[in-house]
Design a protein around this motif. Structure first.
Motif, PDB file in Angstrom:
ATOM      1  N   GLY A 185       0.811  -1.207   0.000  1.00 51.44           N
ATOM      2  CA  GLY A 185       0.000   0.000   0.000  1.00 51.44           C
ATOM      3  C   GLY A 185       0.844   1.255   0.000  1.00 51.44           C
ATOM      4  N   ASP A 186       0.189   2.394  -0.015  1.00 51.90           N
ATOM      5  CA  ASP A 186       0.856   3.688   0.030  1.00 51.90           C
ATOM      6  C   ASP A 186       1.504   3.884   1.397  1.00 51.90           C
ATOM      7  OD1 ASP A 186       0.568   6.776   0.863  1.00 51.90           O
ATOM      8  OD2 ASP A 186       0.880   6.632  -1.300  1.00 51.90           O
ATOM      9  N   ALA A 187       2.770   4.329   1.406  1.00 53.04           N
ATOM     10  CA  ALA A 187       3.521   4.439   2.657  1.00 53.04           C
ATOM     11  C   ALA A 187       2.805   5.312   3.679  1.00 53.04           C
ATOM     12  CB  ALA A 187       4.920   4.991   2.379  1.00 53.04           C
ATOM     13  N   MET A 188       2.316   6.468   3.269  1.00 52.76           N
ATOM     14  CA  MET A 188       1.673   7.378   4.204  1.00 52.76           C
ATOM     15  C   MET A 188       0.399   6.777   4.787  1.00 52.76           C
ATOM     16  SD  MET A 188       3.397  10.041   4.856  1.00 52.76           S
ATOM     17  CE  MET A 188       2.119  11.015   5.641  1.00 52.76           C
ATOM     18  N   LYS A 189      -0.393   6.117   3.942  1.00 53.62           N
ATOM     19  CA  LYS A 189      -1.649   5.535   4.423  1.00 53.62           C
ATOM     20  C   LYS A 189      -1.387   4.372   5.374  1.00 53.62           C
ATOM     21  CE  LYS A 189      -4.293   6.868   0.317  1.00 53.62           C
ATOM     22  NZ  LYS A 189      -5.082   6.398  -0.854  1.00 53.62           N
ATOM     23  N   VAL A 190      -0.397   3.547   5.035  1.00 49.77           N
ATOM     24  CA  VAL A 190      -0.076   2.401   5.891  1.00 49.77           C
ATOM     25  C   VAL A 190       0.476   2.870   7.234  1.00 49.77           C
ATOM     26  CG1 VAL A 190       1.436   0.403   6.152  1.00 49.77           C
ATOM     27  CG2 VAL A 190       0.302   0.826   3.968  1.00 49.77           C
ATOM     28  N   LEU A 191       1.353   3.880   7.205  1.00 49.45           N
ATOM     29  CA  LEU A 191       1.939   4.384   8.444  1.00 49.45           C
ATOM     30  C   LEU A 191       0.877   4.978   9.367  1.00 49.45           C
ATOM     31  CD1 LEU A 191       5.193   6.059   7.061  1.00 49.45           C
ATOM     32  CD2 LEU A 191       5.084   4.116   8.620  1.00 49.45           C
ATOM     33  N   GLU A 192      -0.137   5.589   8.794  1.00 46.31           N
ATOM     34  CA  GLU A 192      -1.200   6.180   9.607  1.00 46.31           C
ATOM     35  C   GLU A 192      -1.981   5.111  10.362  1.00 46.31           C
ATOM     36  OE1 GLU A 192      -1.896   9.203  10.393  1.00 46.31           O
ATOM     37  OE2 GLU A 192      -0.312  10.077   9.162  1.00 46.31           O
ATOM     38  N   GLU A 193      -1.998   3.897   9.831  1.00 47.69           N
ATOM     39  CA  GLU A 193      -2.754   2.818  10.462  1.00 47.69           C
ATOM     40  C   GLU A 193      -1.960   2.112  11.561  1.00 47.69           C
ATOM     41  OE1 GLU A 193      -3.855   0.269   7.282  1.00 47.69           O
ATOM     42  OE2 GLU A 193      -5.226   1.712   6.343  1.00 47.69           O
ATOM     43  N   LEU A 194      -0.651   2.327  11.597  1.00 47.10           N
ATOM     44  CA  LEU A 194       0.180   1.662  12.601  1.00 47.10           C
ATOM     45  C   LEU A 194       0.197   2.476  13.891  1.00 47.10           C
ATOM     46  CD1 LEU A 194       3.256   0.561  10.444  1.00 47.10           C
ATOM     47  CD2 LEU A 194       1.316  -0.835  11.172  1.00 47.10           C
ATOM     48  N   PRO A 195       0.059   1.830  15.033  1.00 49.35           N
ATOM     49  CA  PRO A 195       0.113   2.558  16.311  1.00 49.35           C
ATOM     50  C   PRO A 195       1.537   2.993  16.634  1.00 49.35           C
ATOM     51  CG  PRO A 195      -0.128   0.196  16.684  1.00 49.35           C
ATOM     52  CD  PRO A 195      -0.263   0.408  15.206  1.00 49.35           C
ATOM     53  N   PRO A 196       1.711   3.981  17.497  1.00 49.90           N
ATOM     54  CA  PRO A 196       3.051   4.452  17.867  1.00 49.90           C
ATOM     55  C   PRO A 196       3.875   3.359  18.545  1.00 49.90           C
ATOM     56  CG  PRO A 196       1.360   6.019  18.536  1.00 49.90           C
ATOM     57  CD  PRO A 196       0.643   4.772  18.126  1.00 49.90           C
ATOM     58  N   ASP A 197       5.195   3.476  18.411  1.00 48.69           N
ATOM     59  CA  ASP A 197       6.136   2.581  19.094  1.00 48.69           C
ATOM     60  C   ASP A 197       5.899   1.112  18.768  1.00 48.69           C
ATOM     61  OD1 ASP A 197       7.458   4.701  20.494  1.00 48.69           O
ATOM     62  OD2 ASP A 197       5.744   4.791  21.843  1.00 48.69           O
ATOM     63  N   THR A 198       5.674   0.806  17.504  1.00 47.51           N
ATOM     64  CA  THR A 198       5.435  -0.589  17.128  1.00 47.51           C
ATOM     65  C   THR A 198       6.525  -1.155  16.225  1.00 47.51           C
ATOM     66  OG1 THR A 198       4.047   0.171  15.295  1.00 47.51           O
ATOM     67  CG2 THR A 198       2.935  -0.429  17.336  1.00 47.51           C
ATOM     68  N   ALA A 199       7.222  -0.314  15.479  1.00 48.65           N
ATOM     69  CA  ALA A 199       8.240  -0.804  14.546  1.00 48.65           C
ATOM     70  C   ALA A 199       9.578  -0.964  15.257  1.00 48.65           C
ATOM     71  CB  ALA A 199       8.381   0.156  13.365  1.00 48.65           C
ATOM     72  N   GLN A 200      10.257  -2.074  14.982  1.00 49.05           N
ATOM     73  CA  GLN A 200      11.554  -2.338  15.587  1.00 49.05           C
ATOM     74  C   GLN A 200      12.712  -1.941  14.672  1.00 49.05           C
ATOM     75  OE1 GLN A 200      11.183  -3.655  18.894  1.00 49.05           O
ATOM     76  NE2 GLN A 200       9.160  -2.992  18.212  1.00 49.05           N
ATOM     77  N   LEU A 201      12.438  -1.829  13.383  1.00 50.74           N
ATOM     78  CA  LEU A 201      13.461  -1.438  12.412  1.00 50.74           C
ATOM     79  C   LEU A 201      12.766  -0.930  11.158  1.00 50.74           C
ATOM     80  CD1 LEU A 201      16.416  -1.383  11.297  1.00 50.74           C
ATOM     81  CD2 LEU A 201      16.033  -3.742  10.530  1.00 50.74           C
ATOM     82  N   VAL A 202      13.283   0.157  10.593  1.00 44.67           N
ATOM     83  CA  VAL A 202      12.743   0.700   9.345  1.00 44.67           C
ATOM     84  C   VAL A 202      13.881   0.804   8.335  1.00 44.67           C
ATOM     85  CG1 VAL A 202      11.681   2.673   8.204  1.00 44.67           C
ATOM     86  CG2 VAL A 202      10.891   1.984  10.476  1.00 44.67           C
ATOM     87  N   ILE A 203      13.692   0.183   7.175  1.00 47.54           N
ATOM     88  CA  ILE A 203      14.641   0.285   6.065  1.00 47.54           C
ATOM     89  C   ILE A 203      13.839   0.694   4.840  1.00 47.54           C
ATOM     90  CG2 ILE A 203      16.321  -0.909   4.620  1.00 47.54           C
ATOM     91  CD1 ILE A 203      16.765  -2.873   6.884  1.00 47.54           C
ATOM     92  N   THR A 204      14.228   1.769   4.205  1.00 47.30           N
ATOM     93  CA  THR A 204      13.456   2.245   3.064  1.00 47.30           C
ATOM     94  C   THR A 204      14.358   2.844   1.997  1.00 47.30           C
ATOM     95  OG1 THR A 204      11.649   3.704   2.373  1.00 47.30           O
ATOM     96  CG2 THR A 204      13.095   4.517   4.099  1.00 47.30           C
ATOM     97  N   SER A 205      13.920   2.749   0.768  1.00 49.16           N
ATOM     98  CA  SER A 205      14.605   3.361  -0.365  1.00 49.16           C
ATOM     99  C   SER A 205      13.573   4.180  -1.125  1.00 49.16           C
ATOM    100  CB  SER A 205      15.217   2.288  -1.275  1.00 49.16           C
ATOM    101  OG  SER A 205      15.875   2.882  -2.373  1.00 49.16           O
ATOM    102  N   PRO A 206      13.425   5.451  -0.763  1.00 50.40           N
ATOM    103  CA  PRO A 206      12.378   6.284  -1.376  1.00 50.40           C
ATOM    104  C   PRO A 206      12.693   6.611  -2.828  1.00 50.40           C
ATOM    105  CG  PRO A 206      13.812   7.624  -0.011  1.00 50.40           C
ATOM    106  CD  PRO A 206      14.246   6.205   0.199  1.00 50.40           C
ATOM    107  N   PRO A 207      11.731   7.160  -3.560  1.00 51.96           N
ATOM    108  CA  PRO A 207      11.989   7.575  -4.950  1.00 51.96           C
ATOM    109  C   PRO A 207      13.139   8.578  -5.004  1.00 51.96           C
ATOM    110  CG  PRO A 207       9.644   7.683  -4.426  1.00 51.96           C
ATOM    111  CD  PRO A 207      10.359   7.447  -3.135  1.00 51.96           C
ATOM    112  N   TYR A 208      13.926   8.511  -6.063  1.00 56.97           N
ATOM    113  CA  TYR A 208      15.071   9.414  -6.218  1.00 56.97           C
ATOM    114  C   TYR A 208      14.682  10.667  -7.008  1.00 56.97           C
ATOM    115  CZ  TYR A 208      18.551   6.096  -4.433  1.00 56.97           C
ATOM    116  OH  TYR A 208      19.293   5.265  -3.638  1.00 56.97           O
ATOM    117  N   TYR A 209      13.560  11.239  -6.647  1.00 62.29           N
ATOM    118  CA  TYR A 209      13.078  12.465  -7.280  1.00 62.29           C
ATOM    119  C   TYR A 209      12.888  12.271  -8.780  1.00 62.29           C
ATOM    120  CZ  TYR A 209      12.808  17.356  -8.725  1.00 62.29           C
ATOM    121  OH  TYR A 209      12.423  18.542  -9.285  1.00 62.29           O
ATOM    122  N   ASN A 210      13.884  12.576  -9.592  1.00 59.91           N
ATOM    123  CA  ASN A 210      13.727  12.519 -11.047  1.00 59.91           C
ATOM    124  C   ASN A 210      14.506  11.375 -11.679  1.00 59.91           C
ATOM    125  OD1 ASN A 210      16.320  13.396 -10.654  1.00 59.91           O
ATOM    126  ND2 ASN A 210      16.300  14.829 -12.376  1.00 59.91           N
TER     127      ASN A 210
END
Length: 238
Positions: A109-134
């Motif tokens: 799903g969309d990162a922002m929408k999925v993150l909004e559904e997760l409660p605080p202090d639940t993730a133990q590790l975040v690894i991400t490779s966002p879009p490189y703009y252009n």
């Protein structure tokens, strides 16, 4: 000879009383450590109510003399500024090891929408490779670079809320090139990692280290070898 951190603290505290008498009640000392390269003790000067805020440093010689320090007027200015800014205590550090409150699962799903559904202090590790703009013009969905940074800021702030205290956030970013439009113009290189660092620092993250990903020669998609490298099941052994 000064042989203990306790002695160094006494010397530094006396220096503070002499040069920073008006803010001495708001100033404290961090952990004194020996800098064996220069044979001096380095003593962090911090705020009493927020020891993570470094506002100065004193260098104590092995004979007990104050060899160098941050200018007293600069320490005083920093202290007065932080006294007003840092009024609430730091977020209470939680247990470092505890079961995740949500089960392991794959979410598409969309990162922002999925993150909004997760409660605080639940993730133990975040690894991400966002879009490189252009990096891929055909799929670029941002009006300009500022909109791209605003998008990253929104995601990073939400990640800070979802990530448990003391955990790590690893982000894969790289500078990008805005190619020239004609021979009379020049290309422009955008240092995305520097802007991302500012966003992460303002969101409350502390920088730990950077890792440079050095890919093998010819690993680009425009070369046959690059496609072979990218498609290999064990590319590090290729």
């Amino acid at each position: 000879m000064v042989n203990s951190a306790k002695e160094v603290r006494k010397i530094t505290q006396k220096w503070i009383e002499q040069h920073l008498a008006d803010v001495k009640d708001f100033v404290s000392l961090g952990l004194p450590e020996i800098d064996d390269r220069y044979n001096v003790w380095r003593v962090p000067i911090v705020l009493s109510n927020a020891t993570s805020h470094l506002i100065g440093e004193a260098k104590i010689g092995l004979l007990g003399n104050v060899m160098d320090s941050t200018r007293p007027e600069l320490i005083r200015t920093r202290a007065k500024r932080f006294i007003n800014e840092v009024s609430a205590p730091d977020r209470k550090r939680q247990e470092l090891f505890y079961p995740a409150p949500i089960p392991n699962k794959v979410i598409l799903g969309d990162a922002m929408k999925v993150l909004e559904e997760l409660p605080p202090d639940t993730a133990q590790l975040v690894i991400t490779s966002p879009p490189y703009y252009n990096a891929k013009p055909e799929s670029c969905e941002f009006i300009d670079y500022q909109e791209y940074l605003n998008f990253l800021r929104g995601v990073i702030i939400r990640i800070r809320e979802v990530l448990s205290e003391g955990r790590f956030f690893t982000i894969n970013v790289s500078p990008v090139l805005v190619r020239r439009t004609s021979r009379s113009t020049s290309s422009k290189r955008i240092p995305i990692p520097f802007d991302v660092h500012q966003i992460m620092a303002s969101a409350g993250f502390e920088f730990i280290d950077d890792i440079i990903w050095v890919k093998p020669e010819g690993a680009g998609w425009n070369l046959g070898r690059g496609r072979r490298f990218a498609a290999d099941r064990q590319p590090l052994q290729y």
